[in-house]
Design a protein around this motif. Structure first.
Motif, PDB file in Angstrom:
ATOM      1  N   ASP A 261       0.863  -1.193   0.000  1.00  0.00           N
ATOM      2  CA  ASP A 261       0.000   0.000   0.000  1.00  0.00           C
ATOM      3  C   ASP A 261       0.896   1.238   0.000  1.00  0.00           C
ATOM      4  N   VAL A 262       1.204   1.719  -1.191  1.00  0.00           N
ATOM      5  CA  VAL A 262       2.278   2.707  -1.330  1.00  0.00           C
ATOM      6  C   VAL A 262       1.884   4.063  -0.763  1.00  0.00           C
ATOM      7  N   ARG A 263       0.756   4.603  -1.165  1.00  0.00           N
ATOM      8  CA  ARG A 263       0.435   5.983  -0.775  1.00  0.00           C
ATOM      9  C   ARG A 263       0.339   6.135   0.740  1.00  0.00           C
ATOM     10  N   ALA A 264      -0.336   5.207   1.401  1.00  0.00           N
ATOM     11  CA  ALA A 264      -0.457   5.290   2.861  1.00  0.00           C
ATOM     12  C   ALA A 264       0.910   5.175   3.520  1.00  0.00           C
ATOM     13  N   THR A 265       1.762   4.308   2.995  1.00  0.00           N
ATOM     14  CA  THR A 265       3.095   4.135   3.577  1.00  0.00           C
ATOM     15  C   THR A 265       3.963   5.365   3.342  1.00  0.00           C
ATOM     16  N   VAL A 266       3.889   5.932   2.162  1.00  0.00           N
ATOM     17  CA  VAL A 266       4.658   7.156   1.885  1.00  0.00           C
ATOM     18  C   VAL A 266       4.278   8.234   2.894  1.00  0.00           C
ATOM     19  N   ASP A 267       2.984   8.417   3.148  1.00  0.00           N
ATOM     20  CA  ASP A 267       2.555   9.424   4.120  1.00  0.00           C
ATOM     21  C   ASP A 267       3.093   9.104   5.516  1.00  0.00           C
ATOM     22  N   ALA A 268       3.006   7.848   5.930  1.00  0.00           N
ATOM     23  CA  ALA A 268       3.487   7.468   7.261  1.00  0.00           C
ATOM     24  C   ALA A 268       4.990   7.680   7.390  1.00  0.00           C
ATOM     25  N   VAL A 269       5.727   7.314   6.344  1.00  0.00           N
ATOM     26  CA  VAL A 269       7.189   7.456   6.379  1.00  0.00           C
ATOM     27  C   VAL A 269       7.598   8.921   6.345  1.00  0.00           C
ATOM     28  N   ARG A 270       6.982   9.713   5.474  1.00  0.00           N
ATOM     29  CA  ARG A 270       7.355  11.131   5.387  1.00  0.00           C
ATOM     30  C   ARG A 270       7.013  11.862   6.694  1.00  0.00           C
ATOM     31  N   MET A 271       5.890  11.498   7.325  1.00  0.00           N
ATOM     32  CA  MET A 271       5.539  12.098   8.607  1.00  0.00           C
ATOM     33  C   MET A 271       6.563  11.708   9.673  1.00  0.00           C
ATOM     34  N   THR A 272       6.996  10.461   9.646  1.00  0.00           N
ATOM     35  CA  THR A 272       8.017  10.009  10.598  1.00  0.00           C
ATOM     36  C   THR A 272       9.316  10.765  10.386  1.00  0.00           C
ATOM     37  N   GLU A 273       9.708  10.932   9.137  1.00  0.00           N
ATOM     38  CA  GLU A 273      10.927  11.697   8.840  1.00  0.00           C
ATOM     39  C   GLU A 273      10.812  13.126   9.370  1.00  0.00           C
ATOM     40  N   ALA A 274       9.649  13.748   9.199  1.00  0.00           N
ATOM     41  CA  ALA A 274       9.461  15.124   9.682  1.00  0.00           C
ATOM     42  C   ALA A 274       9.544  15.189  11.199  1.00  0.00           C
ATOM     43  N   MET A 275       8.935  14.220  11.878  1.00  0.00           N
ATOM     44  CA  MET A 275       8.980  14.222  13.341  1.00  0.00           C
ATOM     45  C   MET A 275      10.389  13.976  13.863  1.00  0.00           C
ATOM     46  N   LEU A 276      11.191  13.276  13.094  1.00  0.00           N
ATOM     47  CA  LEU A 276      12.591  13.056  13.463  1.00  0.00           C
ATOM     48  C   LEU A 276      13.474  14.256  13.119  1.00  0.00           C
ATOM     49  N   GLY A 277      12.906  15.252  12.439  1.00  0.00           N
ATOM     50  CA  GLY A 277      13.668  16.433  12.058  1.00  0.00           C
ATOM     51  C   GLY A 277      14.456  16.275  10.783  1.00  0.00           C
ATOM     52  N   TRP A 278      14.111  15.252   9.987  1.00  0.00           N
ATOM     53  CA  TRP A 278      14.839  14.988   8.746  1.00  0.00           C
ATOM     54  C   TRP A 278      14.206  15.663   7.536  1.00  0.00           C
ATOM     55  N   ARG A 279      12.983  16.137   7.655  1.00  0.00           N
ATOM     56  CA  ARG A 279      12.237  16.637   6.495  1.00  0.00           C
ATOM     57  C   ARG A 279      11.420  17.839   6.927  1.00  0.00           C
ATOM     58  N   GLU A 280      11.409  18.874   6.104  1.00  0.00           N
ATOM     59  CA  GLU A 280      10.587  20.058   6.359  1.00  0.00           C
ATOM     60  C   GLU A 280       9.144  19.812   5.922  1.00  0.00           C
ATOM     61  N   PRO A 281       8.166  20.435   6.571  1.00  0.00           N
ATOM     62  CA  PRO A 281       6.786  20.316   6.100  1.00  0.00           C
ATOM     63  C   PRO A 281       6.650  20.865   4.672  1.00  0.00           C
ATOM     64  N   ILE A 282       5.768  20.301   3.899  1.00  0.00           N
ATOM     65  CA  ILE A 282       5.513  20.856   2.558  1.00  0.00           C
ATOM     66  C   ILE A 282       4.865  22.227   2.674  1.00  0.00           C
ATOM     67  N   LEU A 283       3.964  22.378   3.653  1.00  0.00           N
ATOM     68  CA  LEU A 283       3.341  23.663   3.966  1.00  0.00           C
ATOM     69  C   LEU A 283       3.592  23.968   5.426  1.00  0.00           C
ATOM     70  N   ALA A 284       3.665  25.256   5.789  1.00  0.00           N
ATOM     71  CA  ALA A 284       3.829  25.641   7.199  1.00  0.00           C
ATOM     72  C   ALA A 284       3.056  26.928   7.432  1.00  0.00           C
ATOM     73  N   ARG A 285       1.713  26.826   7.376  1.00  0.00           N
ATOM     74  CA  ARG A 285       0.874  28.024   7.457  1.00  0.00           C
ATOM     75  C   ARG A 285       0.109  28.105   8.781  1.00  0.00           C
ATOM     76  N   HIS A 286      -0.034  26.985   9.476  1.00  0.00           N
ATOM     77  CA  HIS A 286      -0.868  26.960  10.675  1.00  0.00           C
ATOM     78  C   HIS A 286      -0.264  27.854  11.778  1.00  0.00           C
ATOM     79  N   ASN A 287      -1.077  28.801  12.230  1.00  0.00           N
ATOM     80  CA  ASN A 287      -0.673  29.738  13.315  1.00  0.00           C
ATOM     81  C   ASN A 287       0.593  30.542  12.983  1.00  0.00           C
ATOM     82  N   VAL A 288       0.835  30.729  11.696  1.00  0.00           N
ATOM     83  CA  VAL A 288       2.001  31.545  11.299  1.00  0.00           C
ATOM     84  C   VAL A 288       1.578  33.003  11.270  1.00  0.00           C
TER      85      VAL A 288
END
Length: 288
Positions: A261-288
């Motif tokens: 299940d590629v799309r769901a896994t890509v989302d889970a992995v990219r979110m994990t990378e972001a939480m580890l500080g390895w990847r920037e959010p694609i968007l960063a508008r919330h409460n900016v």
């Protein structure tokens, strides 16, 4: 720096495994795979699956012509007939991996553009190392007790994680002795391959010990029986368990995850990378 964390060029694409996890999609041209049950056996369906996987964000696409599980004999010529057209369809879309235990098949798919040979036999035939040595292809060395297509009931281990790590170190040494470069080697502990559910759970809990072997680690956990038996979930109902296992494996050292299940896994992995500080959010508008 260990080989596990070095940047590599694989299939013409760069991967920094110190900060990135590659998502490997599974496309099987087999009538008897444990999960897809032949849904992508027809060439047209396999090519459609390759395209869909790339569009869903797969970094790698793993193409198989012979399952690991016991079943009817498939000749090397038939295996090549199954996988070569799919390699040709996939090579411009993602890194192409071919799941094979035959050196003669590996040689042909490397010529056709495959960047990875995924050997689920763990170099049971050392000639596989000879084929990969001197090329730019990667070699995945996987733990199993028995050769592919062989029944091995009730596998026994004294300490499954220690024994898997020892096996992988020994097989890596064989590859190096036969000319495979350290930067070509990937290891896979072989979840569920000649292992029962408790073995696979124990191996996953202690995955850091496998990562300590020192090469990029592939985790092939997607929809496997250790997930199904843990949750009492049938094949169509294992996605949540698979995603939990994928994230856990990444946190414990996996740098390639092999999934259906590629799309769901890509989302889970990219979110994990972001939480580890390895990847920037694609968007960063919330409460900016």
């Amino acid at each position: 720096m260990s080989e596990q964390n070095r940047a590599r060029v694989i299939g013409g694409r760069s991967f920094d495994f110190s900060r990135r996890v590659a998502v490997m999609a599974i496309v099987n041209r087999t009538p008897d795979s444990f999960h897809d049950r032949g849904r992508t056996f027809a060439l047209r369906k396999a090519v459609e699956a390759v395209t869909a996987a790339a569009e869903a964000g797969a970094d790698w696409i793993d193409i198989g012509g012979v399952p690991f599980a016991p079943g009817p004999e498939v000749s090397a010529a038939e295996e090549l007939d199954r996988v070569l057209p799919v390699v040709e369809a996939a090579r411009s879309l993602a890194v192409v991996s071919v799941d094979t235990f035959r050196p003669e098949v590996a040689a042909e798919v490397i010529k056709a553009g495959a960047g990875v040979v995924n050997d689920t036999s763990g170099l049971r035939d050392p000639a596989m190392a000879d084929v990969v040595a001197g090329t730019d292809a990667q070699l995945v060395i996987t733990h199993s007790l028995a050769p592919p297509r062989t029944l091995w009931p009730s596998p026994q281990y004294g300490d499954v994680t220690t024994e898997v790590a020892k096996f992988l170190r020994e097989r890596v040494a064989v590859a190096l002795e036969r000319g495979v470069r350290p930067d070509q080697i990937i290891i896979d502990p072989g979840h569920d391959l000649n292992k029962n559910t408790r073995h696979s759970l124990e191996l996953t809990r202690r995955l850091d010990e496998i990562a300590a072997v020192g090469y990029p680690m592939l985790a092939a956990v997607s929809n496997k029986d250790f997930i199904g038996e843990t949750l009492d979930a049938s094949q169509p109902d294992r996605l949540a368990g698979t995603l939990a296992a994928v994230v856990f494996c990444v946190l414990h050292g996996a740098r390639i995850v092999r999934v259906h299940d590629v799309r769901a896994t890509v989302d889970a992995v990219r979110m994990t990378e972001a939480m580890l500080g390895w990847r920037e959010p694609i968007l960063a508008r919330h409460n900016v």
